[in-house]
Scaffold this motif. Structure first.
Motif, PDB file in Angstrom:
ATOM      1  N   GLN A   1       0.701   4.080  -2.859  1.00 38.36           N
ATOM      2  CA  GLN A   1       0.239   5.426  -2.500  1.00 38.36           C
ATOM      3  C   GLN A   1       1.182   6.530  -2.957  1.00 38.36           C
ATOM      4  O   GLN A   1       0.896   7.707  -2.750  1.00 38.36           O
ATOM      5  CB  GLN A   1       0.004   5.517  -0.991  1.00 38.36           C
ATOM      6  CG  GLN A   1      -1.274   4.816  -0.585  1.00 38.36           C
ATOM      7  CD  GLN A   1      -1.553   4.911   0.902  1.00 38.36           C
ATOM      8  OE1 GLN A   1      -0.642   5.067   1.713  1.00 38.36           O
ATOM      9  NE2 GLN A   1      -2.806   4.802   1.267  1.00 38.36           N
TER      10      GLN A   1
ATOM     11  N   GLU B   1      -1.041   9.568  -6.275  1.00 39.61           N
ATOM     12  CA  GLU B   1      -2.165  10.266  -5.622  1.00 39.61           C
ATOM     13  C   GLU B   1      -3.497   9.676  -6.080  1.00 39.61           C
ATOM     14  O   GLU B   1      -4.435   9.573  -5.303  1.00 39.61           O
ATOM     15  CB  GLU B   1      -2.130  11.768  -5.966  1.00 39.61           C
ATOM     16  CG  GLU B   1      -1.024  12.530  -5.268  1.00 39.61           C
ATOM     17  CD  GLU B   1      -1.174  12.544  -3.747  1.00 39.61           C
ATOM     18  OE1 GLU B   1      -2.324  12.571  -3.251  1.00 39.61           O
ATOM     19  OE2 GLU B   1      -0.137  12.496  -3.064  1.00 39.61           O
TER      20      GLU B   1
ATOM     21  N   VAL C   1       0.830  -1.207   0.000  1.00 40.31           N
ATOM     22  CA  VAL C   1       0.000   0.000   0.000  1.00 40.31           C
ATOM     23  C   VAL C   1       0.864   1.256   0.000  1.00 40.31           C
ATOM     24  O   VAL C   1       0.617   2.195  -0.749  1.00 40.31           O
ATOM     25  CB  VAL C   1      -0.968  -0.003   1.205  1.00 40.31           C
ATOM     26  CG1 VAL C   1      -1.638   1.351   1.364  1.00 40.31           C
ATOM     27  CG2 VAL C   1      -2.018  -1.092   1.028  1.00 40.31           C
ATOM     28  N   LYS C   2       1.922   1.250   0.821  1.00 39.17           N
ATOM     29  CA  LYS C   2       2.748   2.478   0.904  1.00 39.17           C
ATOM     30  C   LYS C   2       3.427   2.765  -0.437  1.00 39.17           C
ATOM     31  O   LYS C   2       3.684   3.926  -0.763  1.00 39.17           O
ATOM     32  CB  LYS C   2       3.776   2.368   2.031  1.00 39.17           C
ATOM     33  CG  LYS C   2       4.839   1.305   1.813  1.00 39.17           C
ATOM     34  CD  LYS C   2       5.817   1.256   2.985  1.00 39.17           C
ATOM     35  CE  LYS C   2       6.893   0.211   2.715  1.00 39.17           C
ATOM     36  NZ  LYS C   2       7.544  -0.279   3.915  1.00 39.17           N
TER      37      LYS C   2
ATOM     38  N   ARG D   1      -3.928   6.536  -4.151  1.00 38.86           N
ATOM     39  CA  ARG D   1      -4.160   6.912  -2.747  1.00 38.86           C
ATOM     40  C   ARG D   1      -5.632   7.292  -2.541  1.00 38.86           C
ATOM     41  O   ARG D   1      -6.285   6.853  -1.591  1.00 38.86           O
ATOM     42  CB  ARG D   1      -3.256   8.077  -2.356  1.00 38.86           C
ATOM     43  CG  ARG D   1      -3.486   8.584  -0.925  1.00 38.86           C
ATOM     44  CD  ARG D   1      -2.727   9.867  -0.669  1.00 38.86           C
ATOM     45  NE  ARG D   1      -1.294   9.663  -0.742  1.00 38.86           N
ATOM     46  CZ  ARG D   1      -0.522   9.302   0.293  1.00 38.86           C
ATOM     47  NH1 ARG D   1      -1.070   9.109   1.477  1.00 38.86           N
ATOM     48  NH2 ARG D   1       0.767   9.132   0.148  1.00 38.86           N
ATOM     49  N   ASN D   2      -6.168   8.113  -3.456  1.00 39.65           N
ATOM     50  CA  ASN D   2      -7.562   8.546  -3.341  1.00 39.65           C
ATOM     51  C   ASN D   2      -8.530   7.380  -3.521  1.00 39.65           C
ATOM     52  O   ASN D   2      -9.535   7.285  -2.810  1.00 39.65           O
ATOM     53  CB  ASN D   2      -7.872   9.649  -4.364  1.00 39.65           C
ATOM     54  CG  ASN D   2      -7.096  10.918  -4.048  1.00 39.65           C
ATOM     55  OD1 ASN D   2      -6.724  11.162  -2.905  1.00 39.65           O
ATOM     56  ND2 ASN D   2      -6.835  11.722  -5.061  1.00 39.65           N
TER      57      ASN D   2
ATOM     58  N   ILE E   1      -7.902   4.261  -2.809  1.00 38.16           N
ATOM     59  CA  ILE E   1      -7.820   3.433  -1.602  1.00 38.16           C
ATOM     60  C   ILE E   1      -8.639   4.070  -0.479  1.00 38.16           C
ATOM     61  O   ILE E   1      -9.348   3.384   0.259  1.00 38.16           O
ATOM     62  CB  ILE E   1      -6.352   3.219  -1.169  1.00 38.16           C
ATOM     63  CG1 ILE E   1      -5.646   2.281  -2.154  1.00 38.16           C
ATOM     64  CG2 ILE E   1      -6.273   2.659   0.251  1.00 38.16           C
ATOM     65  CD1 ILE E   1      -4.145   2.130  -1.917  1.00 38.16           C
ATOM     66  N   GLU E   2      -8.563   5.393  -0.374  1.00 41.95           N
ATOM     67  CA  GLU E   2      -9.341   6.088   0.661  1.00 41.95           C
ATOM     68  C   GLU E   2     -10.832   5.884   0.431  1.00 41.95           C
ATOM     69  O   GLU E   2     -11.594   5.753   1.379  1.00 41.95           O
ATOM     70  CB  GLU E   2      -8.995   7.581   0.680  1.00 41.95           C
ATOM     71  CG  GLU E   2      -7.716   7.857   1.465  1.00 41.95           C
ATOM     72  CD  GLU E   2      -7.266   9.313   1.396  1.00 41.95           C
ATOM     73  OE1 GLU E   2      -8.068  10.177   0.960  1.00 41.95           O
ATOM     74  OE2 GLU E   2      -6.113   9.575   1.778  1.00 41.95           O
TER      75      GLU E   2
END
Length: 125
Positions: A23, A26, A19-20, A29-30, A32-33
């Motif tokens: 991420q 961006e 995941v890191k 990352r979005n 995943i959020e």
């Protein structure tokens, strides 16, 4: 144990990515959020060949973070590319342009800067 997320390229290849690492994008990352990491994340604009390169880049730079320059002038420089990045960009032009498109779509600013600098250097000769 670091959590991982599955990314699926436009041609159906699966990439299991920490995941890191994912991420660094961006865009991811979005996603995943919004949706979490249980479901695979399809990336319809990126082929497996290019996604493999992008993942390689993100892995390396997650493990070897580039010190962020405080000096904004550095962004305009094209002669400050680290050796690993130079090697990473030793690809044919078509691949390089696909990497630019992928970095733009995935919103990975350092990769976009790198690939654009590489093209600028090619033009300067």
């Amino acid at each position: 144990e670091d959590e991982s997320v599955k990314l699926i390229s436009s041609d159906g290849q699966d990439f299991e990515v920490e995941v890191k690492v994912a991420q660094m994008s961006e865009t991811i990352r979005n996603l995943i959020e919004d949706t979490g990491i249980d479901a695979a994340i399809p990336l319809p604009n990126v082929t497996g060949k290019i996604l493999a390169k992008v993942v390689e880049y993100c892995k390396y730079h997650t493990e070897h973070p580039t010190p962020v320059s405080e000096d904004k002038r550095d962004e305009k420089r094209t002669d400050d590319i680290i050796p690993w990045d130079q090697d990473f960009c030793k690809v044919d032009q078509a691949t390089l342009f696909e990497l630019i498109l992928a970095a733009n779509y995935l919103d990975i600013k350092p990769l976009l800067d790198l690939t654009c600098k590489t093209v600028a250097n090619m033009i300067k000769g």
